[in-house]
Write an enzyme that holds these catalytic residues in place. Sequence first.
Site, short mmCIF file in Angstrom:
data_model
loop_
_atom_site.label_atom_id
_atom_site.label_comp_id
_atom_site.label_asym_id
_atom_site.label_seq_id
_atom_site.Cartn_x
_atom_site.Cartn_y
_atom_site.Cartn_z
N CYS A 166 0.83 -1.21 0.00
CA CYS A 166 0.00 0.00 0.00
C CYS A 166 0.86 1.26 0.00
CB CYS A 166 -0.97 -0.07 1.18
SG CYS A 166 -2.39 1.02 1.06
N HIS A 167 0.83 2.05 1.08
CA HIS A 167 1.66 3.25 1.20
C HIS A 167 3.03 2.93 1.81
CE1 HIS A 167 -2.24 5.17 0.63
NE2 HIS A 167 -1.59 6.27 0.31
#
Length: 186
Positions: free
Chosen positions: A111-112
């Site tokens: 994800c991030h």
Amino acid sequence: MGKLTGKKVAILVTDGFEQVELTEPMKAVKDEGAEVEIVSLKSGEIQGMNHDEKGDKFPVDKTVDSVSASDYNGLILPGGVANPDTLRTNKQAVKFVRDFFDQHKPVSAICHGPWMLVEADVLKGRKVTSFPSIKTDVINAGGNWVDEEVVVDQGLTTSRKPDDLAAFNAKVIEELREGKHDRQTA
């Protein structure tokens, strides 16, 4: 005996992490016999998130100033927006991540989470994926960003979002089982 018996894995995380991106990989590697430690910026507890809602709190096992990449066989970097954004401003956390690459050890980010890889300057020439909103950051850091469920490049495993966790976890286990990647570049 599990595939990862005898392996020790760090999960680097702080307040604001996407809870399922910590709990699911942690369960997957523990189920295969690995010892897992949550490493954070401070001792005590850290706050998980379920998207934009507060989730559970988790106990920190070690602080980043008390550990070394040499203590572990691999590293997992969960996402969530606030988590990597805070971690990447901490020099010790960034050095901790970079040291895994210097030591050719498996690193996994979802994800991030790849924001930490951008900050650690370890993406040049690597094929990676991430949450689409940080695509430009990954490209600007020299990464070859692709929109795929899971990508593995010389011991670096990346995925886009919680929906990719099953594929991500399988590759995390595979890379940890293989161990050191001598051809891995920092």
